[in-house]
Scaffold this active site. Structure first.
Site, PDB file in Angstrom:
ATOM      1  N   PRO A  87      -1.005 -10.778  -7.114  1.00 42.57           N
ATOM      2  CA  PRO A  87      -0.826 -11.564  -5.670  1.00 42.57           C
ATOM      3  C   PRO A  87       0.728 -11.889  -6.026  1.00 42.57           C
ATOM      4  O   PRO A  87       1.286 -12.303  -4.869  1.00 42.57           O
ATOM      5  CB  PRO A  87      -1.653 -12.581  -5.895  1.00 42.57           C
ATOM      6  CG  PRO A  87      -2.608 -12.404  -6.934  1.00 42.57           C
ATOM      7  CD  PRO A  87      -2.237 -11.428  -7.935  1.00 42.57           C
ATOM      8  N   GLU A 115      -7.475 -15.054 -15.131  1.00 39.80           N
ATOM      9  CA  GLU A 115      -6.168 -15.576 -14.526  1.00 39.80           C
ATOM     10  C   GLU A 115      -4.957 -14.898 -14.709  1.00 39.80           C
ATOM     11  O   GLU A 115      -3.959 -15.028 -14.051  1.00 39.80           O
ATOM     12  CB  GLU A 115      -5.818 -17.099 -15.330  1.00 39.80           C
ATOM     13  CG  GLU A 115      -6.735 -18.152 -14.899  1.00 39.80           C
ATOM     14  CD  GLU A 115      -6.411 -18.584 -13.514  1.00 39.80           C
ATOM     15  OE1 GLU A 115      -5.472 -18.629 -12.997  1.00 39.80           O
ATOM     16  OE2 GLU A 115      -7.494 -18.370 -12.711  1.00 39.80           O
ATOM     17  N   ARG A 153      -3.212   9.895   1.138  1.00 42.74           N
ATOM     18  CA  ARG A 153      -3.361  10.558   2.432  1.00 42.74           C
ATOM     19  C   ARG A 153      -2.131  10.939   3.049  1.00 42.74           C
ATOM     20  O   ARG A 153      -2.243  11.596   3.813  1.00 42.74           O
ATOM     21  CB  ARG A 153      -4.083   9.332   3.374  1.00 42.74           C
ATOM     22  CG  ARG A 153      -3.561   8.023   3.728  1.00 42.74           C
ATOM     23  CD  ARG A 153      -4.458   7.420   4.325  1.00 42.74           C
ATOM     24  NE  ARG A 153      -4.503   7.936   5.802  1.00 42.74           N
ATOM     25  CZ  ARG A 153      -3.831   7.761   6.855  1.00 42.74           C
ATOM     26  NH1 ARG A 153      -2.756   7.038   6.523  1.00 42.74           N
ATOM     27  NH2 ARG A 153      -3.918   8.104   8.035  1.00 42.74           N
ATOM     28  N   ASP A 168       0.237   7.526  12.950  1.00 38.21           N
ATOM     29  CA  ASP A 168      -0.468   6.237  12.409  1.00 38.21           C
ATOM     30  C   ASP A 168      -0.036   5.102  12.832  1.00 38.21           C
ATOM     31  O   ASP A 168       1.219   5.006  13.015  1.00 38.21           O
ATOM     32  CB  ASP A 168      -0.513   6.273  10.604  1.00 38.21           C
ATOM     33  CG  ASP A 168      -1.322   7.031   9.953  1.00 38.21           C
ATOM     34  OD1 ASP A 168      -2.332   7.726  10.560  1.00 38.21           O
ATOM     35  OD2 ASP A 168      -1.161   7.452   9.053  1.00 38.21           O
TER      36      ASP A 168
HETATM   37  N1  ADE Z   1      -5.080  -9.331  -7.803  1.00 38.12           N
HETATM   38  C1  ADE Z   1      -5.755 -10.172  -7.146  1.00 38.12           C
HETATM   39  N2  ADE Z   1      -5.461 -10.192  -5.952  1.00 38.12           N
HETATM   40  C2  ADE Z   1      -4.528  -9.636  -5.677  1.00 38.12           C
HETATM   41  C3  ADE Z   1      -3.657  -9.001  -4.629  1.00 38.12           C
HETATM   42  N3  ADE Z   1      -3.834  -9.939  -3.412  1.00 38.12           N
HETATM   43  N4  ADE Z   1      -2.685  -8.142  -4.498  1.00 38.12           N
HETATM   44  C4  ADE Z   1      -2.809  -7.213  -5.679  1.00 38.12           C
HETATM   45  N5  ADE Z   1      -3.504  -7.779  -6.682  1.00 38.12           N
HETATM   46  C5  ADE Z   1      -4.347  -8.653  -6.887  1.00 38.12           C
END
Ligand code: ADE
Length: 215
Positions: A87, A115, A153, A168
């Site tokens: 994230p 984590e 794709r 797309d």
């Molecule tokens: N691992 C956990 N959440 C994630 C996300 N939103 N994007 C990429 N990897 C992740």
């Protein structure tokens, strides 16, 4: 194009790779997807891949040894960048998928769990960090599938003629906008009619209607 995916849950990928367009792309040798189990690289008796964080706090951290050995092994098979799904990475987009597909470069996708992974693995091996959106998943496996799918794709030949990606949502052809609505038979469904213009056979008018419906 070759994708090597590193994970502690390799089975997650089974069903996805065995269906539809991705399955066909693999059979037609347009893409190769190799899934590696990080646990196979552990050197401890219990095959543990996580430990408590230094400094305390909740959650576990993936230990460096199995990750380092797994990545070193896979780097011999795949010369592309190591991409860590997290994230905290740059947000993925259609433009990023296009750039990665255009380079047609192999890639190694590293999926974290718990984590996160020991920072030294990021410092040592990771070339690029990608997030698929501002929310937190239980691991990087779904994001790795999202990247694999969105990039695959776009590789010439992966989509059939019927499934073109030229128009797309978010494509250049649509000015990066969201696609117009689609209709098929029957022309009337539950009292709702298909817009007249789409039945007219008037290509210019249809084009204009569709352009006006982009968001
Ligand atoms: N691992 C956990 N959440 C994630 C996300 N939103 N994007 C990429 N990897 C992740």
């Amino acid at each position: 194009m070759r994708f090597d995916i590193l994970t502690i849950f390799p089975n997650i990928f089974d069903s996805y790779l065995k269906e539809s367009i991705i399955k066909r792309a693999i059979e037609n040798k347009l893409i190769e997807i190799h899934v590696h189990d990080i646990r196979d690289y552990t050197k401890n008796k219990h095959k543990r891949v996580d430990d408590v964080p230094f400094g305390g706090g909740a959650g576990m951290v993936m230990t460096p040894q199995p990750l380092d050995d797994a990545i070193q092994h896979v780097k011999k098979l795949n010369k592309g960048p190591v991409i860590f799904l997290t994230p905290q990475g740059q947000t993925f987009s259609q433009t990023k998928a296009e750039k990665l597909a255009a380079k047609s470069e192999d890639m190694i996708l590293l999926c974290g769990r718990y984590e996160g992974i020991d920072q030294r693995i990021r410092d040592l091996h990771v070339d690029l960090e990608i997030s698929i959106g501002n929310y937190v998943l239980t691991g990087g496996e779904l994001p790795a599938m999202v990247l694999t799918d969105a990039i695959s794709r776009l590789i010439p030949g992966v989509l059939g003629k019927e499934e073109s990606h030229q128009e797309d949502s978010f494509s250049k052809a649509l000015n990066r906008k969201k696609e117009y609505p689609h209709y098929t038979r029957p022309a009337t469904f539950k009292g709702m009619d298909v817009p007249e213009v789409l039945l007219s056979g008037h290509h210019k008018k249809i084009e204009t209607w569709r352009k006006n419906k982009l968001k």
